[in-house]
Write a protein that holds these residues in place. Structure first.
Motif, PDB file in Angstrom:
ATOM      1  N   ARG A  54       0.808  -1.207   0.000  1.00 46.24           N
ATOM      2  CA  ARG A  54       0.000   0.000   0.000  1.00 46.24           C
ATOM      3  C   ARG A  54       0.849   1.268   0.000  1.00 46.24           C
ATOM      4  O   ARG A  54       0.367   2.333  -0.376  1.00 46.24           O
ATOM      5  CB  ARG A  54      -0.924   0.001   1.227  1.00 46.24           C
ATOM      6  CG  ARG A  54      -1.977  -1.087   1.184  1.00 46.24           C
ATOM      7  CD  ARG A  54      -2.907  -0.984   2.382  1.00 46.24           C
ATOM      8  NE  ARG A  54      -3.939  -2.008   2.343  1.00 46.24           N
ATOM      9  CZ  ARG A  54      -4.879  -2.145   3.264  1.00 46.24           C
ATOM     10  NH1 ARG A  54      -4.918  -1.325   4.310  1.00 46.24           N
ATOM     11  NH2 ARG A  54      -5.780  -3.114   3.156  1.00 46.24           N
ATOM     12  N   ARG A  55       2.089   1.156   0.458  1.00 47.84           N
ATOM     13  CA  ARG A  55       2.963   2.310   0.465  1.00 47.84           C
ATOM     14  C   ARG A  55       3.850   2.378  -0.769  1.00 47.84           C
ATOM     15  O   ARG A  55       4.613   3.321  -0.914  1.00 47.84           O
ATOM     16  CB  ARG A  55       3.826   2.310   1.742  1.00 47.84           C
ATOM     17  CG  ARG A  55       3.057   2.660   3.004  1.00 47.84           C
ATOM     18  CD  ARG A  55       4.001   2.904   4.150  1.00 47.84           C
ATOM     19  NE  ARG A  55       4.652   1.688   4.601  1.00 47.84           N
ATOM     20  CZ  ARG A  55       4.190   0.919   5.586  1.00 47.84           C
ATOM     21  NH1 ARG A  55       3.065   1.243   6.177  1.00 47.84           N
ATOM     22  NH2 ARG A  55       4.836  -0.164   5.951  1.00 47.84           N
ATOM     23  N   ASN A  56       3.794   1.396  -1.637  1.00 48.32           N
ATOM     24  CA  ASN A  56       4.608   1.369  -2.856  1.00 48.32           C
ATOM     25  C   ASN A  56       3.769   1.035  -4.082  1.00 48.32           C
ATOM     26  O   ASN A  56       4.077   0.082  -4.814  1.00 48.32           O
ATOM     27  CB  ASN A  56       5.738   0.351  -2.717  1.00 48.32           C
ATOM     28  CG  ASN A  56       6.703   0.697  -1.613  1.00 48.32           C
ATOM     29  OD1 ASN A  56       6.762   0.028  -0.597  1.00 48.32           O
ATOM     30  ND2 ASN A  56       7.449   1.763  -1.796  1.00 48.32           N
ATOM     31  N   PRO A  57       2.714   1.783  -4.365  1.00 50.26           N
ATOM     32  CA  PRO A  57       1.903   1.444  -5.549  1.00 50.26           C
ATOM     33  C   PRO A  57       2.660   1.689  -6.851  1.00 50.26           C
ATOM     34  O   PRO A  57       2.563   0.893  -7.787  1.00 50.26           O
ATOM     35  CB  PRO A  57       0.681   2.358  -5.422  1.00 50.26           C
ATOM     36  CG  PRO A  57       1.149   3.491  -4.567  1.00 50.26           C
ATOM     37  CD  PRO A  57       2.149   2.926  -3.628  1.00 50.26           C
ATOM     38  N   PHE A  58       3.407   2.785  -6.936  1.00 52.70           N
ATOM     39  CA  PHE A  58       4.120   3.074  -8.185  1.00 52.70           C
ATOM     40  C   PHE A  58       5.202   2.042  -8.450  1.00 52.70           C
ATOM     41  O   PHE A  58       5.356   1.569  -9.586  1.00 52.70           O
ATOM     42  CB  PHE A  58       4.730   4.479  -8.114  1.00 52.70           C
ATOM     43  CG  PHE A  58       5.691   4.755  -9.231  1.00 52.70           C
ATOM     44  CD1 PHE A  58       5.242   4.920 -10.532  1.00 52.70           C
ATOM     45  CD2 PHE A  58       7.059   4.839  -8.985  1.00 52.70           C
ATOM     46  CE1 PHE A  58       6.126   5.160 -11.567  1.00 52.70           C
ATOM     47  CE2 PHE A  58       7.947   5.081 -10.009  1.00 52.70           C
ATOM     48  CZ  PHE A  58       7.488   5.248 -11.307  1.00 52.70           C
ATOM     49  N   ALA A  59       5.989   1.684  -7.430  1.00 49.72           N
ATOM     50  CA  ALA A  59       7.064   0.710  -7.631  1.00 49.72           C
ATOM     51  C   ALA A  59       6.511  -0.653  -8.050  1.00 49.72           C
ATOM     52  O   ALA A  59       7.052  -1.306  -8.954  1.00 49.72           O
ATOM     53  CB  ALA A  59       7.894   0.572  -6.347  1.00 49.72           C
ATOM     54  N   LEU A  60       5.409  -1.067  -7.438  1.00 54.66           N
ATOM     55  CA  LEU A  60       4.830  -2.366  -7.794  1.00 54.66           C
ATOM     56  C   LEU A  60       4.230  -2.352  -9.198  1.00 54.66           C
ATOM     57  O   LEU A  60       4.370  -3.319  -9.954  1.00 54.66           O
ATOM     58  CB  LEU A  60       3.777  -2.756  -6.760  1.00 54.66           C
ATOM     59  CG  LEU A  60       4.300  -3.067  -5.353  1.00 54.66           C
ATOM     60  CD1 LEU A  60       3.150  -3.400  -4.422  1.00 54.66           C
ATOM     61  CD2 LEU A  60       5.290  -4.225  -5.402  1.00 54.66           C
ATOM     62  N   LEU A  61       3.560  -1.266  -9.557  1.00 53.40           N
ATOM     63  CA  LEU A  61       2.999  -1.187 -10.907  1.00 53.40           C
ATOM     64  C   LEU A  61       4.105  -1.156 -11.963  1.00 53.40           C
ATOM     65  O   LEU A  61       3.975  -1.776 -13.028  1.00 53.40           O
ATOM     66  CB  LEU A  61       2.116   0.053 -11.028  1.00 53.40           C
ATOM     67  CG  LEU A  61       0.776   0.006 -10.286  1.00 53.40           C
ATOM     68  CD1 LEU A  61       0.039   1.337 -10.431  1.00 53.40           C
ATOM     69  CD2 LEU A  61      -0.088  -1.139 -10.795  1.00 53.40           C
ATOM     70  N   VAL A 133       9.034  10.144  -0.157  1.00 54.90           N
ATOM     71  CA  VAL A 133       8.580  11.368  -0.821  1.00 54.90           C
ATOM     72  C   VAL A 133       7.244  11.203  -1.519  1.00 54.90           C
ATOM     73  O   VAL A 133       6.676  12.195  -1.987  1.00 54.90           O
ATOM     74  CB  VAL A 133       9.642  11.851  -1.833  1.00 54.90           C
ATOM     75  CG1 VAL A 133      10.962  12.114  -1.148  1.00 54.90           C
ATOM     76  CG2 VAL A 133       9.824  10.840  -2.966  1.00 54.90           C
ATOM     77  N   GLY A 134       6.725   9.983  -1.642  1.00 56.75           N
ATOM     78  CA  GLY A 134       5.455   9.772  -2.317  1.00 56.75           C
ATOM     79  C   GLY A 134       5.636   9.230  -3.731  1.00 56.75           C
ATOM     80  O   GLY A 134       6.723   9.314  -4.321  1.00 56.75           O
ATOM     81  N   GLY A 135       4.556   8.685  -4.265  1.00 54.16           N
ATOM     82  CA  GLY A 135       4.615   8.054  -5.569  1.00 54.16           C
ATOM     83  C   GLY A 135       4.850   9.028  -6.712  1.00 54.16           C
ATOM     84  O   GLY A 135       5.604   8.752  -7.642  1.00 54.16           O
ATOM     85  N   ARG A 136       4.216  10.210  -6.668  1.00 54.08           N
ATOM     86  CA  ARG A 136       4.363  11.163  -7.758  1.00 54.08           C
ATOM     87  C   ARG A 136       5.786  11.706  -7.833  1.00 54.08           C
ATOM     88  O   ARG A 136       6.370  11.816  -8.918  1.00 54.08           O
ATOM     89  CB  ARG A 136       3.372  12.313  -7.587  1.00 54.08           C
ATOM     90  CG  ARG A 136       1.908  11.898  -7.729  1.00 54.08           C
ATOM     91  CD  ARG A 136       0.989  13.096  -7.605  1.00 54.08           C
ATOM     92  NE  ARG A 136      -0.408  12.708  -7.767  1.00 54.08           N
ATOM     93  CZ  ARG A 136      -1.427  13.565  -7.691  1.00 54.08           C
ATOM     94  NH1 ARG A 136      -1.182  14.863  -7.469  1.00 54.08           N
ATOM     95  NH2 ARG A 136      -2.667  13.135  -7.848  1.00 54.08           N
ATOM     96  N   ARG A 137       6.353  12.040  -6.702  1.00 58.96           N
ATOM     97  CA  ARG A 137       7.720  12.560  -6.719  1.00 58.96           C
ATOM     98  C   ARG A 137       8.722  11.477  -7.107  1.00 58.96           C
ATOM     99  O   ARG A 137       9.702  11.759  -7.812  1.00 58.96           O
ATOM    100  CB  ARG A 137       8.063  13.145  -5.353  1.00 58.96           C
ATOM    101  CG  ARG A 137       7.243  14.391  -5.010  1.00 58.96           C
ATOM    102  CD  ARG A 137       7.653  14.967  -3.679  1.00 58.96           C
ATOM    103  NE  ARG A 137       6.890  16.169  -3.358  1.00 58.96           N
ATOM    104  CZ  ARG A 137       7.046  16.868  -2.237  1.00 58.96           C
ATOM    105  NH1 ARG A 137       7.936  16.465  -1.337  1.00 58.96           N
ATOM    106  NH2 ARG A 137       6.331  17.951  -2.030  1.00 58.96           N
ATOM    107  N   ALA A 138       8.494  10.255  -6.635  1.00 58.60           N
ATOM    108  CA  ALA A 138       9.393   9.162  -7.027  1.00 58.60           C
ATOM    109  C   ALA A 138       9.323   8.917  -8.531  1.00 58.60           C
ATOM    110  O   ALA A 138      10.353   8.696  -9.181  1.00 58.60           O
ATOM    111  CB  ALA A 138       9.037   7.894  -6.253  1.00 58.60           C
ATOM    112  N   ALA A 139       8.116   8.970  -9.098  1.00 56.52           N
ATOM    113  CA  ALA A 139       7.978   8.814 -10.549  1.00 56.52           C
ATOM    114  C   ALA A 139       8.641   9.973 -11.288  1.00 56.52           C
ATOM    115  O   ALA A 139       9.248   9.781 -12.355  1.00 56.52           O
ATOM    116  CB  ALA A 139       6.504   8.716 -10.918  1.00 56.52           C
ATOM    117  N   GLY A 140       8.541  11.173 -10.721  1.00 60.21           N
ATOM    118  CA  GLY A 140       9.199  12.318 -11.344  1.00 60.21           C
ATOM    119  C   GLY A 140      10.712  12.198 -11.345  1.00 60.21           C
ATOM    120  O   GLY A 140      11.376  12.541 -12.327  1.00 60.21           O
TER     121      GLY A 140
END
Length: 229
Positions: A54-61, A133-140
């Motif tokens: 739940r804390r890593n949705p971007f990394a898992l996707l 830092v959150g999913g959006r910042r990590a993706a950025g």
């Protein structure tokens, strides 16, 4: 008749470390006080949290996307796979004709037949960065590192070909993968961990310094006269 019989029993007051009890009732509102310096059970130093889906949705996707393209590369027609990877390559030719498509789709493939190295790379860089830092910042951070380093490397390739140091076939060399973005995430994570490492107990001021304790004695003529009298 016993002289103590019939009299009201006295109410004893008990005071403990966690508050006072008067007449069998707590007077501190029922809240236990923790002693200074004590650590709560189950807490981790620095507020670190374990990895959780739940804390890593971007990394898992993103890992699921890389796994899907890897399986597709193993199971699909080899000619179709080579055609799609060539279309997704961030070489100089593709960046000159369709840069956005090449930059976006090149990060959806793994550079090689194995997916496991990318699993560990994302798990130790992108996932902890996302938790901080959150999913959006990590993706950025991942996208900025991928795009910036790709443009820089292909600029070096173009310069080398223009100067005659390399052949023209290097302009169409296959360039896929997201290793640049993973390295950018690692750098961002190291920058976030550096201030926490600077607050280590080994770098605390010595006990004889003026800032280490509020009970530090200061010398004055009056105190010297008092001690020598």
């Amino acid at each position: 008749m016993h002289p103590a019989r019939g009299r009201a029993r006295p109410r004893y007051v008990w005071r403990g470390a966690h508050g006072a009890r008067s007449g069998g009732r707590r007077t501190d509102g029922g809240h236990r006080r923790r002693r200074p310096g004590s650590v709560r059970t189950g807490s981790r130093p620095g507020g670190a949290r374990p990895a959780h889906p739940r804390r890593n949705p971007f990394a898992l996707l993103y890992l699921a996307l890389l796994l899907g393209t890897t399986l597709f590369a193993h199971l699909a027609d080899p000619q179709l796979v080579r055609r799609l990877q060539a279309l997704s390559s961030t070489d100089v030719h593709n960046l000159a004709h369709h840069p956005v498509l090449a930059l976006v789709t090149s990060g959806c493939w793994v550079a090689g037949p194995l997916w496991t190295p990318y699993l560990w790379a994302v798990a130790v860089t992108v996932a902890p960065l996302e938790r901080r830092v959150g999913g959006r910042r990590a993706a950025g951070v991942l996208a900025a590192g991928h795009v910036g380093a790709t443009l820089l490397s292909q600029g070096v390739v173009l310069a080398a070909v223009a100067l005659g140091a390399q052949g023209d076939d290097l302009l169409d060399a296959l360039d896929i993968g997201v290793s640049y973005g993973v390295l950018a995430s690692l750098g961002a994570l190291a920058g976030l961990l550096a201030p926490a490492a600077g607050r280590s107990p080994w770098r605390s001021p010595p006990p004889w310094s003026a800032t280490s304790s509020s009970r530090t004695r200061t010398w004055s003529p009056a105190s010297a006269t008092r001690w020598h009298c």
